[in-house]
Scaffold this active site. Structure first.
Site, PDB file in Angstrom:
ATOM      1  CG  HIS A 113      -2.152  -0.833   1.046  1.00 38.95           C
ATOM      2  ND1 HIS A 113      -2.475  -1.865   1.894  1.00 38.95           N
ATOM      3  CD2 HIS A 113      -3.134  -0.813   0.105  1.00 38.95           C
ATOM      4  CE1 HIS A 113      -3.604  -2.442   1.488  1.00 38.95           C
ATOM      5  NE2 HIS A 113      -4.022  -1.825   0.409  1.00 38.95           N
ATOM      6  NE  ARG A 116     -11.472  -1.143   1.411  1.00 36.21           N
ATOM      7  CZ  ARG A 116     -10.803  -0.508   0.436  1.00 36.21           C
ATOM      8  NH1 ARG A 116     -10.147  -1.198  -0.472  1.00 36.21           N
ATOM      9  NH2 ARG A 116     -10.781   0.810   0.367  1.00 36.21           N
TER      10      ARG A 116
HETATM   11  C1  HEM Z   1      -5.598  -7.632   2.360  1.00 37.84           C
HETATM   12  C2  HEM Z   1      -5.924  -7.501   1.132  1.00 37.84           C
HETATM   13  C3  HEM Z   1      -5.592  -6.282   0.292  1.00 37.84           C
HETATM   14  C4  HEM Z   1      -4.806  -6.270  -0.802  1.00 37.84           C
HETATM   15  C5  HEM Z   1      -4.098  -7.479  -1.420  1.00 37.84           C
HETATM   16  C6  HEM Z   1      -4.753  -4.905  -1.276  1.00 37.84           C
HETATM   17  C7  HEM Z   1      -4.014  -4.491  -2.365  1.00 37.84           C
HETATM   18  C8  HEM Z   1      -3.943  -3.203  -2.823  1.00 37.84           C
HETATM   19  C9  HEM Z   1      -3.119  -2.765  -3.906  1.00 37.84           C
HETATM   20  C10 HEM Z   1      -2.153  -3.650  -4.687  1.00 37.84           C
HETATM   21  C11 HEM Z   1      -3.327  -1.452  -4.090  1.00 37.84           C
HETATM   22  C12 HEM Z   1      -2.661  -0.555  -5.149  1.00 37.84           C
HETATM   23  C13 HEM Z   1      -1.453   0.130  -4.575  1.00 37.84           C
HETATM   24  C14 HEM Z   1      -0.555   0.752  -5.653  1.00 37.84           C
HETATM   25  O1  HEM Z   1      -0.820   1.888  -6.078  1.00 37.84           O
HETATM   26  O2  HEM Z   1       0.413   0.107  -6.084  1.00 37.84           O
HETATM   27  C15 HEM Z   1      -4.311  -1.042  -3.122  1.00 37.84           C
HETATM   28  C16 HEM Z   1      -4.840   0.232  -2.995  1.00 37.84           C
HETATM   29  C17 HEM Z   1      -5.653   0.614  -1.948  1.00 37.84           C
HETATM   30  N1  HEM Z   1      -6.069  -0.178  -0.883  1.00 37.84           N
HETATM   31 FE1  HEM Z   1      -5.761  -2.121  -0.643  1.00 37.84          FE
HETATM   32  N2  HEM Z   1      -5.518  -4.124  -0.469  1.00 37.84           N
HETATM   33  C18 HEM Z   1      -6.048  -4.927   0.518  1.00 37.84           C
HETATM   34  C19 HEM Z   1      -6.885  -4.546   1.521  1.00 37.84           C
HETATM   35  C20 HEM Z   1      -7.269  -3.262   1.761  1.00 37.84           C
HETATM   36  C21 HEM Z   1      -8.113  -2.861   2.845  1.00 37.84           C
HETATM   37  C22 HEM Z   1      -8.722  -3.782   3.889  1.00 37.84           C
HETATM   38  C23 HEM Z   1      -8.263  -1.535   2.757  1.00 37.84           C
HETATM   39  C24 HEM Z   1      -9.111  -0.747   3.714  1.00 37.84           C
HETATM   40  C25 HEM Z   1      -9.013   0.464   4.014  1.00 37.84           C
HETATM   41  C26 HEM Z   1      -7.522  -1.081   1.582  1.00 37.84           C
HETATM   42  C27 HEM Z   1      -7.431   0.203   1.104  1.00 37.84           C
HETATM   43  C28 HEM Z   1      -6.835   0.607  -0.067  1.00 37.84           C
HETATM   44  C29 HEM Z   1      -6.937   1.939  -0.614  1.00 37.84           C
HETATM   45  C30 HEM Z   1      -7.695   3.109  -0.012  1.00 37.84           C
HETATM   46  C31 HEM Z   1      -6.209   1.946  -1.812  1.00 37.84           C
HETATM   47  C32 HEM Z   1      -6.081   3.105  -2.801  1.00 37.84           C
HETATM   48  C33 HEM Z   1      -7.095   2.839  -3.872  1.00 37.84           C
HETATM   49  C34 HEM Z   1      -7.412   3.970  -4.848  1.00 37.84           C
HETATM   50  O3  HEM Z   1      -7.435   5.143  -4.472  1.00 37.84           O
HETATM   51  O4  HEM Z   1      -7.733   3.657  -6.002  1.00 37.84           O
HETATM   52  N3  HEM Z   1      -6.922  -2.167   1.011  1.00 37.84           N
HETATM   53  N4  HEM Z   1      -4.658  -2.128  -2.351  1.00 37.84           N
END
Ligand code: HEM
Lengths: 346, 198
Positions: free
Chosen positions: A193, A223
């Protein structure tokens, strides 16, 4: 009820579109007229009939076409599907979760018969009939994760839990919003993240991780996340960004309705029984602006969200080049009337 | 520059008297750190072998400085690639109680820690110290080619020729930062070059 699967593409001529029924069931991600990152996690409970959350694993009219697109991605770049050696038990857990869910909730399309370790899986839409021995990889044509996720919509990551963290140690990722499994493989929750703006500072990831470390078997959570994509392209990978990035410069006031898509990820997490790993599913839904504005509440609300989105978020999501044009186009559908609370169309 | 959340934090070499053997892999830039860390510890030095990457222009001053270390053995290698081959073999044959020390530029530390981790050597089993060049090792996300010692962003990919922005995102498994096409949304228009080794 049988799903009428569409013939359509997510590249080249981009023939993808949503039926009226698909528009109505679109998981619109805004429950108010503004958006900011938050720990937006809820129980993955069955939603209303025909909604995207009626069943734990959602199969829709785009299923067959999405699986064909995934095959093209994997043929061009096999690194989109990777698994570290200690993840084999989690792979079988995932196969079990997906096969049992799909067969239970879509019996006219999938069936699973189990007699001890001898399993018989039938996938009618894709014409697959496979007998195999559970936990014997030699009896499947592919690794268990790749085998079943080539037959299920959505990307999947398998997360190993150790040292009070989650580690992305396996996954299949072909419909991603601009991140690379090959690069992120082996990272922990805070590391992968890393590039997200603002959320670290307001404690979102620390709290989300704490919550997930305690995720219980049989109590999945979900979510919604969102971004926007030009043309209905599923494979917006960093690997191919030098090919698709230019699309973001092609938006004009005349083509917003067809070119600009809201991209919503319905993300669900399950604790797995044998491996104690967590599976993270990222199910991508696309909707054209022209389709979205058929629901007046969604049109008003998206206009306001997009107009007022913090600049850091817009930059991170890659909207900067076409945000203004899109907001101007959407403003025609916003008469300033108040919107009702909640996600659902009025 | 913002803090890179996925970037490793390097340490300072401090030989442990309890280790049975000491394996040092370093670049010339790391030699000073090795001299400092191992000064005054005769019993440790006698159980230490040094594997040094020696560029051609290092020859003149070399021998006195290496002799003065008083190590059990000193091996010289012409490039990072060749020293990494030796590192892999050394780790596969290392006895219990062997400590690994790495000193040099970040690109070298990236590759060596990555290889050590793949061989199961991590945590207390390896010490690092960052010296000399602060250039980054970068992987092109498009062609997957690696570049050592990148000091400016954007940079032209050695392998596929694309102009890459070096992102503040680091993979320990690959031992590299991510490089992503800099002008995909405006072909030929490149951002102002900035130093990334500050
Ligand atoms: C555990 C499993 C999860 C995985 C494998 C995962 C994976 C990812 C990945 C790969 C990114 C893109 C990061 C980049 O720019 O390279 C991302 C973005 C993000 N993740 Fe997760 N995530 C997980 C869970 C969560 C949870 C539980 C939250 C709760 C708050 C969260 C919140 C976010 C947010 C806010 C972004 C930015 C998204 C955007 O603005 O488009 N993630 N996540």
């Amino acid at each position: 009820m049988t799903i009428p699967f569409k013939t359509e593409t997510f590249r080249d001529d981009f023939t993808f579109s949503n039926s009226e029924a698909a528009i109505r069931r679109f998981p619109f991600p805004f429950d108010r007229d503004a958006y900011m990152y938050a720990v937006n996690i809820e129980q993955h409970m069955p939603g209303p009939a025909k909604s995207a959350t009626e069943f734990p694993i959602d199969i829709d009219e785009h299923y067959v076409a999405e699986m064909a697109d995934r095959d093209l991605v994997l043929k061009a770049d096999p690194l989109r599907c990777q698994s570290l050696p200690h993840m084999m038990t989690a792979e079988w857990d995932l196969l079990e979760l997906l096969m049992t869910s799909m067969a239970r909730d879509y019996p006219e399309h999938f069936s699973l018969e189990r007699s001890g370790r001898e399993w018989h899986w039938i996938n009618r839409p894709l014409g697959i009939d496979q007998r195999f021995t559970f936990e014997d990889p030699a009896t499947l044509p592919l690794s268990p994760m790749e085998y079943i996720t080539r037959q299920c919509q959505g990307d999947f990551c398998l997360l190993d839990q150790r040292d009070d963290n989650l580690w992305m140690d396996a996954g299949i990722v072909t419909t991603q919003a601009d991140w690379s499994l090959d690069f992120d493989l082996g990272m922990n929750f805070i590391e992968w993240h890393g590039p997200v703006p603002l959320a670290h500072e307001i404690g979102v990831f620390e709290r989300a991780l704490k919550f997930l470390l305690n995720l219980q078997q049989g109590r999945p959570v979900r979510r919604l996340n969102w971004t926007m994509t030009i043309n209905p392209r599923l494979d917006t990978s960093p690997e191919n960004y030098h090919r698709w990035g230019i699309d973001r410069t092609t938006v004009t006031p005349d083509n917003v309705g067809d070119k600009v898509h809201l991209r919503v990820e319905l993300q669900a997490l399950w604790r797995l029984p044998r491996s104690n790993a967590i599976v993270f599913s990222i199910r991508c839904y696309l909707i054209k602006m022209r389709e979205l504005v058929t629901q007046p509440k969604w049109a008003r609300r998206l206009h306001r969200v997009l107009r007022d989105l913090p600049g850091e978020l817009a930059d991170y999501k890659g909207l900067t080049n076409y945000r203004e044009t899109t907001v101007a186009w959407l403003s025609k559908y916003d008469d300033g009337a108040p919107t009702s609370p909640g996600f659902h169309p009025d | 520059m913002p803090v890179v959340k996925s970037r490793p934090v390097w340490g300072r070499l401090a030989p442990s008297p309890f280790a049975r053997r000491h394996l040092v892999f370093c670049e010339v830039a790391g030699l000073g750190a090795v001299e400092r860390a191992f000064a005054g510890t005769d019993s440790i030095r006698q159980r230490t072998s040094l594997n040094l990457i020696v560029p051609p222009d290092f020859a003149p001053a070399r021998s006195e400085r290496l002799d003065a270390l008083g190590f059990e053995a000193v091996h010289e290698f012409p490039s990072v690639e060749t020293v990494l081959v030796r590192l892999r073999v050394s780790l596969s044959q290392a006895a219990m109680g062997t400590l690994l020390y790495l000193a040099g530029g970040e690109a070298f530390l990236d590759q060596a820690t990555c290889l050590a981790e793949a061989c199961g050597v991590a945590g207390d089993g390896v010490q690092t110290e960052h010296c000399g060049s602060t250039g980054r090792r970068v992987q092109c996300v498009h062609c997957k080619g690696m570049m050592a010692d990148v000091t400016m962003s954007p940079v032209v990919c050695d392998h596929c020729g694309l102009h890459l922005t070096v992102r503040d995102h680091y993979s320990r498994r690959l031992g590299a930062f991510q490089g992503v096409c800099a002008d995909a949304e405006a072909p030929g228009v490149l951002p102002e070059p900035t130093r990334i080794d500050a």
